[in-house]
Scaffold this motif. Sequence first.
Motif, PDB file in Angstrom:
ATOM      1  N   SER A 105       0.897  -1.348  -0.126  1.00  0.00           N
ATOM      2  CA  SER A 105       0.011  -0.113  -0.053  1.00  0.00           C
ATOM      3  C   SER A 105       1.061   1.230  -0.017  1.00  0.00           C
ATOM      4  CB  SER A 105      -0.788   0.039   1.331  1.00  0.00           C
ATOM      5  OG  SER A 105      -0.224   0.107   2.357  1.00  0.00           O
ATOM      6  N   GLU A 106       0.161   2.503  -0.214  1.00  0.00           N
ATOM      7  CA  GLU A 106       0.917   3.525   0.041  1.00  0.00           C
ATOM      8  C   GLU A 106       1.585   4.033   1.323  1.00  0.00           C
ATOM      9  OE1 GLU A 106       0.298   7.338  -2.564  1.00  0.00           O
ATOM     10  OE2 GLU A 106      -1.664   6.550  -2.655  1.00  0.00           O
ATOM     11  N   GLU A 107       0.508   3.506   2.382  1.00  0.00           N
ATOM     12  CA  GLU A 107       0.673   3.604   3.535  1.00  0.00           C
ATOM     13  C   GLU A 107       2.010   3.027   4.162  1.00  0.00           C
ATOM     14  OE1 GLU A 107      -3.159   5.026   2.589  1.00  0.00           O
ATOM     15  OE2 GLU A 107      -2.303   3.028   2.274  1.00  0.00           O
ATOM     16  N   ALA A 108       2.195   1.786   3.485  1.00  0.00           N
ATOM     17  CA  ALA A 108       3.292   0.888   3.808  1.00  0.00           C
ATOM     18  C   ALA A 108       4.651   1.480   3.552  1.00  0.00           C
ATOM     19  CB  ALA A 108       3.138  -0.604   3.134  1.00  0.00           C
ATOM     20  N   TYR A 109       4.628   2.156   2.290  1.00  0.00           N
ATOM     21  CA  TYR A 109       5.832   2.776   1.596  1.00  0.00           C
ATOM     22  C   TYR A 109       5.946   4.066   2.204  1.00  0.00           C
ATOM     23  CZ  TYR A 109       8.616   5.356  -1.874  1.00  0.00           C
ATOM     24  OH  TYR A 109       9.401   6.174  -2.369  1.00  0.00           O
ATOM     25  N   ASP A 110       5.040   4.849   2.730  1.00  0.00           N
ATOM     26  CA  ASP A 110       5.208   6.025   3.585  1.00  0.00           C
ATOM     27  C   ASP A 110       5.773   5.693   4.713  1.00  0.00           C
ATOM     28  OD1 ASP A 110       4.061   7.755   1.730  1.00  0.00           O
ATOM     29  OD2 ASP A 110       2.234   7.921   2.410  1.00  0.00           O
ATOM     30  N   ALA A 111       5.344   4.723   5.477  1.00  0.00           N
ATOM     31  CA  ALA A 111       5.696   4.321   6.837  1.00  0.00           C
ATOM     32  C   ALA A 111       7.425   3.690   6.594  1.00  0.00           C
ATOM     33  CB  ALA A 111       5.047   3.299   7.367  1.00  0.00           C
ATOM     34  N   ALA A 112       7.783   3.229   5.537  1.00  0.00           N
ATOM     35  CA  ALA A 112       9.068   2.824   5.284  1.00  0.00           C
ATOM     36  C   ALA A 112      10.066   3.965   5.011  1.00  0.00           C
ATOM     37  CB  ALA A 112       9.400   1.930   4.233  1.00  0.00           C
ATOM     38  N   ILE A 113       9.608   4.963   4.361  1.00  0.00           N
ATOM     39  CA  ILE A 113      10.304   6.062   4.212  1.00  0.00           C
ATOM     40  C   ILE A 113      10.433   6.848   5.599  1.00  0.00           C
ATOM     41  CG2 ILE A 113      10.234   8.243   3.055  1.00  0.00           C
ATOM     42  CD1 ILE A 113      10.856   5.657   1.338  1.00  0.00           C
ATOM     43  N   ALA A 114       9.340   6.994   6.377  1.00  0.00           N
ATOM     44  CA  ALA A 114       9.381   7.916   7.543  1.00  0.00           C
ATOM     45  C   ALA A 114      10.297   7.139   8.703  1.00  0.00           C
ATOM     46  CB  ALA A 114       7.961   8.013   8.101  1.00  0.00           C
ATOM     47  N   ALA A 115      10.401   5.555   8.675  1.00  0.00           N
ATOM     48  CA  ALA A 115      11.306   4.896   9.622  1.00  0.00           C
ATOM     49  C   ALA A 115      12.640   4.788   9.204  1.00  0.00           C
ATOM     50  CB  ALA A 115      10.704   3.746   9.728  1.00  0.00           C
ATOM     51  N   ASP A 116      12.953   5.867   8.326  1.00  0.00           N
ATOM     52  CA  ASP A 116      14.372   5.848   7.782  1.00  0.00           C
ATOM     53  C   ASP A 116      15.501   5.882   8.996  1.00  0.00           C
ATOM     54  OD1 ASP A 116      16.684   6.105   6.321  1.00  0.00           O
ATOM     55  OD2 ASP A 116      16.751   8.178   5.995  1.00  0.00           O
ATOM     56  N   ASP A 117      16.338   4.774   9.118  1.00  0.00           N
ATOM     57  CA  ASP A 117      17.269   4.441  10.146  1.00  0.00           C
ATOM     58  C   ASP A 117      18.399   3.810   9.325  1.00  0.00           C
ATOM     59  OD1 ASP A 117      18.597   4.435  12.342  1.00  0.00           O
ATOM     60  OD2 ASP A 117      17.664   2.760  13.333  1.00  0.00           O
ATOM     61  N   PRO A 118      19.126   4.494   8.569  1.00  0.00           N
ATOM     62  CA  PRO A 118      20.091   3.797   7.822  1.00  0.00           C
ATOM     63  C   PRO A 118      21.347   2.940   8.369  1.00  0.00           C
ATOM     64  CG  PRO A 118      20.790   6.134   7.713  1.00  0.00           C
ATOM     65  CD  PRO A 118      19.297   5.921   8.556  1.00  0.00           C
ATOM     66  N   THR A 119      21.437   1.950   7.926  1.00  0.00           N
ATOM     67  CA  THR A 119      22.655   0.760   8.218  1.00  0.00           C
ATOM     68  C   THR A 119      23.725   1.298   7.541  1.00  0.00           C
ATOM     69  OG1 THR A 119      21.886  -0.804   6.393  1.00  0.00           O
ATOM     70  CG2 THR A 119      20.719  -0.855   8.563  1.00  0.00           C
ATOM     71  N   PRO A 120      24.647   0.631   7.708  1.00  0.00           N
ATOM     72  CA  PRO A 120      26.245   1.007   6.977  1.00  0.00           C
ATOM     73  C   PRO A 120      25.930   0.727   5.382  1.00  0.00           C
ATOM     74  CG  PRO A 120      26.503  -0.086   9.037  1.00  0.00           C
ATOM     75  CD  PRO A 120      25.166   0.068   8.932  1.00  0.00           C
ATOM     76  N   GLU A 121      25.191  -0.484   5.148  1.00  0.00           N
ATOM     77  CA  GLU A 121      24.925  -0.728   3.909  1.00  0.00           C
ATOM     78  C   GLU A 121      24.257   0.235   3.149  1.00  0.00           C
ATOM     79  OE1 GLU A 121      26.034  -4.298   6.215  1.00  0.00           O
ATOM     80  OE2 GLU A 121      24.548  -2.667   6.302  1.00  0.00           O
ATOM     81  N   TRP A 122      23.136   0.998   3.777  1.00  0.00           N
ATOM     82  CA  TRP A 122      22.317   1.917   3.184  1.00  0.00           C
ATOM     83  C   TRP A 122      23.252   3.290   3.107  1.00  0.00           C
ATOM     84  CZ3 TRP A 122      18.797   0.943   0.157  1.00  0.00           C
ATOM     85  CH2 TRP A 122      18.027  -0.251   0.257  1.00  0.00           C
ATOM     86  N   GLU A 123      24.031   3.618   3.779  1.00  0.00           N
ATOM     87  CA  GLU A 123      24.982   4.645   3.719  1.00  0.00           C
ATOM     88  C   GLU A 123      25.686   4.432   2.507  1.00  0.00           C
ATOM     89  OE1 GLU A 123      24.944   7.517   5.306  1.00  0.00           O
ATOM     90  OE2 GLU A 123      23.234   7.001   6.514  1.00  0.00           O
TER      91      GLU A 123
END
Length: 238
Positions: free
Chosen positions: A195-213
Amino acid sequence: MPGATSPLPDLSRPDVGAALFSTWSVGTPERQRATVDALAASWNGRSWPTPELLSQNVYVGTDGDTLMHHSQWTSEEAYLTFVRAHRQARVDEIDAAVPGIERNGIANYRRYRGFDTRTEGDPRVPGCIVAIKADFDDPDPDLRRKWIDLVIEALETDPAPSPGLISADFHLIVSGARHLANNRVEVLNYAQWTSEEAYDAAIAADDPTPEWERVRHFPGFKGTTAKRYRFERSFVRP
């Protein structure tokens, strides 16, 4: 005659030699609906143009303006043959029904890798398709492959993965003398979310790991843009 089907297209099917994506701007939700109806009338009112077209898929933008088209072809040459022989009649019919459509170009991609979270019996269904374009300032395709590899590594090692992400299919844009309409150096991520809500929640919960950095600070990576769509219908080869 081709038929409208509900399942989403299989992006990993091996006979796809060219995955073509384009967007149309139509202005309002009402015109989105009218354009989809005109597309359906055009595709259902004619015989399938060529066996080399595997599927034609339509997505409605949640912005109330955009339509995304995604067609699967055996080759770019087959698409160009279709353009010369069949495309204009369909365009004219759609434009007669919905005048003033703005067509924003079409680009050819090849799927490189995918990431899928589904297991057998998974009840989740995609309620939102997010088309994410990643831009780079270096034309080397190997650089883009390495970046995709890093993204998939980050997804695979994420300690708190989003339950709403179903899959992500990464495509490399095809460039060169016969490139269709877009010469940007980019990657397209076709991501299925519940859902859009699930995507929004994932963006809002941004907590980058070393891999994402590492993904974010990858040399040559300029950033991403994202548009959200709802899958509308698919027309498939009989």
